[in-house]
Every structure is written in structure tokens, then in C-alpha cells.
Design a protein around this motif. Sequence first.
Motif, PDB file in Angstrom:
ATOM      1  N   ALA A  77     -39.760  44.217 -22.550  1.00  0.00           N
ATOM      2  CA  ALA A  77     -39.775  42.829 -23.007  1.00  0.00           C
ATOM      3  C   ALA A  77     -39.246  42.712 -24.445  1.00  0.00           C
ATOM      4  O   ALA A  77     -38.438  41.825 -24.765  1.00  0.00           O
ATOM      5  N   ALA A  78     -39.686  43.641 -25.325  1.00  0.00           N
ATOM      6  CA  ALA A  78     -39.215  43.605 -26.705  1.00  0.00           C
ATOM      7  C   ALA A  78     -37.719  43.882 -26.777  1.00  0.00           C
ATOM      8  O   ALA A  78     -36.988  43.233 -27.542  1.00  0.00           O
ATOM      9  N   SER A  79     -37.245  44.839 -25.970  1.00  0.00           N
ATOM     10  CA  SER A  79     -35.811  45.154 -25.966  1.00  0.00           C
ATOM     11  C   SER A  79     -35.003  43.979 -25.450  1.00  0.00           C
ATOM     12  O   SER A  79     -33.917  43.687 -25.972  1.00  0.00           O
ATOM     13  N   ALA A  80     -35.501  43.290 -24.424  1.00  0.00           N
ATOM     14  CA  ALA A  80     -34.780  42.136 -23.885  1.00  0.00           C
ATOM     15  C   ALA A  80     -34.690  41.018 -24.926  1.00  0.00           C
ATOM     16  O   ALA A  80     -33.633  40.399 -25.109  1.00  0.00           O
ATOM     17  N   LEU A  81     -35.787  40.759 -25.640  1.00  0.00           N
ATOM     18  CA  LEU A  81     -35.773  39.721 -26.684  1.00  0.00           C
ATOM     19  C   LEU A  81     -34.808  40.094 -27.809  1.00  0.00           C
ATOM     20  O   LEU A  81     -33.978  39.282 -28.246  1.00  0.00           O
ATOM     21  N   SER A  82     -34.932  41.331 -28.286  1.00  0.00           N
ATOM     22  CA  SER A  82     -34.078  41.758 -29.388  1.00  0.00           C
ATOM     23  C   SER A  82     -32.608  41.736 -28.994  1.00  0.00           C
ATOM     24  O   SER A  82     -31.747  41.315 -29.764  1.00  0.00           O
ATOM     25  N   GLY A  83     -32.319  42.190 -27.778  1.00  0.00           N
ATOM     26  CA  GLY A  83     -30.929  42.202 -27.324  1.00  0.00           C
ATOM     27  C   GLY A  83     -30.370  40.806 -27.165  1.00  0.00           C
ATOM     28  O   GLY A  83     -29.190  40.551 -27.469  1.00  0.00           O
ATOM     29  N   VAL A 208     -30.738  29.037 -30.832  1.00  0.00           N
ATOM     30  CA  VAL A 208     -30.657  29.740 -29.539  1.00  0.00           C
ATOM     31  C   VAL A 208     -31.843  29.333 -28.683  1.00  0.00           C
ATOM     32  O   VAL A 208     -32.992  29.342 -29.150  1.00  0.00           O
ATOM     33  N   ASP A 209     -31.553  29.025 -27.426  1.00  0.00           N
ATOM     34  CA  ASP A 209     -32.607  28.659 -26.475  1.00  0.00           C
ATOM     35  C   ASP A 209     -33.285  29.930 -25.963  1.00  0.00           C
ATOM     36  O   ASP A 209     -32.609  30.911 -25.605  1.00  0.00           O
ATOM     37  N   ILE A 210     -34.589  29.955 -25.926  1.00  0.00           N
ATOM     38  CA  ILE A 210     -35.337  31.146 -25.474  1.00  0.00           C
ATOM     39  C   ILE A 210     -36.023  30.910 -24.135  1.00  0.00           C
ATOM     40  O   ILE A 210     -36.809  31.746 -23.674  1.00  0.00           O
ATOM     41  N   ASP A 211     -35.742  29.761 -23.497  1.00  0.00           N
ATOM     42  CA  ASP A 211     -36.398  29.486 -22.218  1.00  0.00           C
ATOM     43  C   ASP A 211     -35.969  30.464 -21.128  1.00  0.00           C
ATOM     44  O   ASP A 211     -36.735  30.744 -20.193  1.00  0.00           O
ATOM     45  N   VAL A 212     -34.717  30.981 -21.205  1.00  0.00           N
ATOM     46  CA  VAL A 212     -34.228  31.894 -20.165  1.00  0.00           C
ATOM     47  C   VAL A 212     -35.056  33.172 -20.141  1.00  0.00           C
ATOM     48  O   VAL A 212     -35.464  33.667 -19.084  1.00  0.00           O
ATOM     49  N   ILE A 213     -35.318  33.710 -21.340  1.00  0.00           N
ATOM     50  CA  ILE A 213     -36.124  34.943 -21.397  1.00  0.00           C
ATOM     51  C   ILE A 213     -37.544  34.668 -20.939  1.00  0.00           C
ATOM     52  O   ILE A 213     -38.156  35.446 -20.196  1.00  0.00           O
ATOM     53  N   GLU A 214     -38.089  33.579 -21.366  1.00  0.00           N
ATOM     54  CA  GLU A 214     -39.472  33.247 -21.018  1.00  0.00           C
ATOM     55  C   GLU A 214     -39.632  33.079 -19.502  1.00  0.00           C
ATOM     56  O   GLU A 214     -40.628  33.508 -18.914  1.00  0.00           O
ATOM     57  N   SER A 215     -38.637  32.462 -18.852  1.00  0.00           N
ATOM     58  CA  SER A 215     -38.730  32.259 -17.400  1.00  0.00           C
ATOM     59  C   SER A 215     -38.677  33.572 -16.636  1.00  0.00           C
ATOM     60  O   SER A 215     -39.196  33.671 -15.520  1.00  0.00           O
ATOM     61  N   SER A 216     -38.044  34.597 -17.213  1.00  0.00           N
ATOM     62  CA  SER A 216     -37.976  35.902 -16.522  1.00  0.00           C
ATOM     63  C   SER A 216     -39.310  36.611 -16.506  1.00  0.00           C
ATOM     64  O   SER A 216     -39.491  37.584 -15.762  1.00  0.00           O
ATOM     65  N   TRP A 217     -40.260  36.148 -17.345  1.00  0.00           N
ATOM     66  CA  TRP A 217     -41.573  36.803 -17.374  1.00  0.00           C
ATOM     67  C   TRP A 217     -42.497  36.299 -16.286  1.00  0.00           C
ATOM     68  O   TRP A 217     -43.492  36.959 -15.956  1.00  0.00           O
ATOM     69  N   SER A 218     -42.240  35.133 -15.747  1.00  0.00           N
ATOM     70  CA  SER A 218     -43.184  34.529 -14.795  1.00  0.00           C
ATOM     71  C   SER A 218     -43.169  35.282 -13.471  1.00  0.00           C
ATOM     72  O   SER A 218     -42.142  35.827 -13.062  1.00  0.00           O
ATOM     73  N   GLY A 219     -44.303  35.271 -12.815  1.00  0.00           N
ATOM     74  CA  GLY A 219     -44.430  35.895 -11.495  1.00  0.00           C
ATOM     75  C   GLY A 219     -44.587  37.393 -11.526  1.00  0.00           C
ATOM     76  O   GLY A 219     -44.599  38.042 -10.483  1.00  0.00           O
TER      77      GLY A 219
END
Length: 639
Positions: A77-83, A208-219
Motif C-alpha cells: 500500500a505504501a509503495s503504491a501511494l508513493s509510486g 492529484v486525485d487520490i480516489d483511484v488508490i483509495e478505491s483499490s483498497w475496498s473489498g
Amino acid sequence: MEISTALITLEAVGVCLHGERRRKGRSETLSSRYRVIAALCAAPLLIFAFFYYGSAVATRAYMGEASAQAGTALRLAASALSGHLSRYEALPALIADHDDVKELVSRPDDRSLRDNANLYLKEINGLLKSSDIYVVRPDGETIAASNYDGPGSFIGENFSYRPYFQEAIGGHQARFYALGTTSLKRGYYFSSPIWVDGEIRGVIVFKVDIDVIESSWSGGEYRIFVSDPEGIIFMSDSPDWLYGAILPLSSDRVARTEASRRYANAKLVELPVIRHRFEDHDLMTLASDRGQSEYLVLSHYMPAEDWTVNVLMDTSSIRAQARTALVVVFLILCIAALTFAILRQRRMRLAERLQLQAEARNELERRVDERTADLARVNSRIEEEIAERRLTEQQLRQTQADLIQAGKLAGLGQMSAALSHEFNQPLAAAKTYTDSASVLLERGRTAEAQDNIQRIGGLIDRMASISRHLRNFARKPNEKLGPVPLDEAIRDTLEIIAWRLKAADADLRLHLGARPPVVKAGSVRLQQVLVNVISNAADAVEGLEDRRIEVSASEEAGRVILTVRDHGPGVPAAIAERIFDPFFTTKGVGKGLGLGLSISYNIIKDFGGSLTVSNHPEGGAVFRIELSAAAGMMPEAAE
């Protein structure tokens, strides 16, 4: 009778000894009962201790495993955010260096420059798929934006209160995450100063919009959220947690948050969080409408973004696994203990039974010794009878061998007249060839003389072949069973009985197939059987109009079936059952001993086969010889 009496005595002695042992063991039974009561009293304490300490051990093991798995999810998760954010880090500086942007901040009141900058920023925003891009003057007023034509345009808005503006106007690259005061959308802000002739004329801001990363965490299996230094949740896969505080909302924290207007007008709520530890693991209990939930917490601080990524894993599944494992271990231990108790009980009963049997055996031995002498005498008489029977069996075997040899010699005697004729003809021909060879040599006709000599050699070879087959046939066999090619056995047989077939003017027809079978037998004894059977067929067709004798062979399921059929009168039903009895014959006096078929029947039986006779539906007798096939065996020396 004696054995039955001994068994009854053994049982009676065992019953008496068992009663005596039962009386002696009453005191031992009382002491064992006290031990059982003590064990039952201690059992609850042992079970409590097992579950108390075992639960801690199992929970520790599963908690460590879950922590390792959650750590992997945290790193991802941290790597995905940083990248995701690092892709946009260099863009504000590049856009700030664009000529249209520099001209705009140099002449901010020029309407055409503003229009060009708006179009440029909108185009770049669409290509980069960012949230917003806008240009801010040194006083904080926005003069150009990618959303200039939208309902929530930033044109005319003042963002001087934002930390990203304050750092950029001071000449530094800046980052900031916040809830937009105008768009009310969360985003991550990159800002860069706009330098013109060595002077900062404005600030370029890239959101930068961060909703895309946040949506990948659900489920997913884990609960993930990002918190700022004040402990306020800025990103989360659970919308209920947004803008909730996991740290107490003190006045200092609230003041710092309101000063930067990081969350605009969003209502901040302090979440009902209770933090505690289990050994070296951080745990967090969070209350909700559905009750309290305990989570294993792993955190990672990202200094560049100044936020903390948190991964939560529900410990209910971990504790359930620990309880399940503990119950499984407890059940296994119970089964093991029960098995041990059963085996021990059986062992004790077996030991008791063996002791009773030993005591009964000692009592029985005394009575058995009294009858040992009688049994020894009976055994001696039995051994004498066995020796007599073995001697009688040997004599019977010797008699049978003598009968077989007598039958063969009788057959040879019957052959003698015909064989003398067979030998006289080659001898007379050899005499004639010798005389003519002498005359031819005197006349110098050497080639013709040599031809006569070769003919004489051929006649001698034929007489030697007939003599060899008769010698093998006459002697007693001493052979082992092995593979015997059927065509070779029949060929040698015809060498012996050719005279008989010639005398009966019989027409012998062979049907052995393209690959004649190989049988498991003895070569000499099989030849003797074939001589007897084919000779009987020749006797049956002699003097008849149809004098055919048909010999055929076939293989069926590992067995070889050899049939010899004649076209004679057949076997009368009255003698069909007696035809293989010794000394039974239908020939006249002096023409046979009645041993041929009886000997043949026993020979085939010794080979593990069978010899039967029946009448063919079209007339004549059919002798059927069935033997084991031996096509895969290596031939051995027969004699």
C-alpha cells in the motif's frame, strides 16, 4: 478324545485360578479406585492450565503469522501511494517553466494571456489525468486554472493560507494533502515557484486525485487508512472513518488543522479507539454500531508526504484460528490419552490372561506327562505305517514304470517285422549300388560311381535315423518338463511309426498352423503318447475306404489343444469309460497288452494336462490332448 479332555481340564483349572486371583486382587482394586478419583479431581485443573497457557501460545503464533502477512500488505500500500504520487512530483516545475505561464505572471492583467494559460492548463490537465492545475499570484489570488470554465472554478480564489503556497512563494518545492475548500474534493497538492528573471512572480499548483488508490483498497482482507500527524484519517477504505481522529482532538491539534484549513468545513470526530498491546503487537479496539472490533495495527510513516499508512487486520479470525487449533490439539491429546488407556487396559488384561494360562499350563503339564508315553507309542506305530505306505508307493511307481516300459517293448516287438522290411530294402539297394559302383569304376565312369556311393550314404543315414529314434523310444525316460516344439515331436514320432502308417495305407494330414505351438512336457514321453494315439488311429482306419487321420493343434487361453481324429467306426459307448483302464483292449489275442492308452493317460496327467476321447458327429474317434503352452520358456535339455 484325549485332546478334548485336556482342553476341558485346562478350562476348569483356569476358572479356579481366576477365582483365586479375583479374591487376591480386591485390595489392589480399592487402591486403583483411589488413584482414579485423584486423577478425576486433578483433571479440571490440568484442562484449565492447558487452555490458559495454550491459548496464549497459539494466539502468539497466529498473531505473528498475521503480522507478517499484514506487513506485506502495508508495504504494498505504501509503495503504491508513493509510486502514484512520484509520477507527478516533477510536473509543477516543468509547467512553471512554460513561456505562457511566465508571461502570464509577468502581465497578470493581460486578458489574452489569461485565456491562453487557461487553455494550456486545461489541455495539460486532461493529458496528465490530474485533478486541477492553477496559477497563483504572490498575493494568493488565482489568475488561471484548468477548471476556469467549470462551476467550481478556482479563478479569483485566494489560497494564501495554504502551506503549499507559503512554502512555494518562499522558493521551495512543496507538498500538501487536504480537502479542497472550493471543490470539496480530497487531493494531494504539488506546488512550485514561478521564476522570471531571478524573481518569484507566482506559484504553480498541481492537484492529484487520490480516489483511484483509495478505491483499490475496498473489498480486501485488510482495513487500510492514511492519517496525518494530528491522527486525523485522510484516506480510508471505510467512508465512516474519514475525518475521524484516532488520537485525542486536543485544542492544539484542532488549532493547527484549522489554520491550514486542511479539511475545509468537514466535521472532525474523535473515534472511540482503545489502544493496547499483545506482547510486541499493537492492537486497537474500535467501537461502532455493530459492537466493538479488535484490530492488529501495523503503521508506516512516509516522511515526504508527512502522513502515516495504517493496515488493520481483524483479530477475531486470528483468535478463532487459535481457539480452533487449541481445540484440535486438545482433541488429539484426548484421543491419544484414550488410546493409551485402552492399550494399557488391554495390556493388563492380556498379562492377566497370560498369567492364568501359564498357571493352568503348569497344572496341565502334569497330566499331559502321564499320557506322553502312550502318545509316543501311537506315534511310533503311525511312523511305521507311513514308512510301509511310502514303500508301497515306491513299489507302485516302479511297477507303473515297468508297465510303461513293457508296453513300449511290446510295441517294438510288433514293429520288428515291418522294421526288418524297412532295413532290408535299404540294404538290398545299397548292395546293388555297391556292385554297380565297382563296375563303373572298372569302366572309368568315376562320376556315376560317386553318385552311387552318395546314394549308399543316404540309405545308411536313413537306417541310422530309424535306429536312433527306436533307441530313444525304447529306453526309460529320465527327463524334466520343459518347452517342446510340437512339430518336432510329431516329426520324430512319424519316423518311428512310418511303417505302421504305410502298412495301414493311412493318409495322415497335419494342421499345426503357421507357427506350431510349444508345449510344456517331456520330449520322449510325449513322443510315446503320440505313437500310441496315432497307432490306434491307424488300426481304426485299416481296411476302410476312408483312411484319413487328421492331426490339428490350436491355442486357447494359455493352453494347447492337440486333436487326433480318425474316420473309423468310433468308440462304442459301452467301452468309452473303460478305454483308459490298464490291460483293456479291443484287439485280438496277441495283438496288444491293453497298456498303451492307460500309459498315455498317466503321462499326460503327469504333464499337468488331460487326455480324453469322444466320437465325432460325422463319424470316427477324436482323441483330445490338452497341455500347457510354453512359448515364452527357454528350451532345456530333455534327457
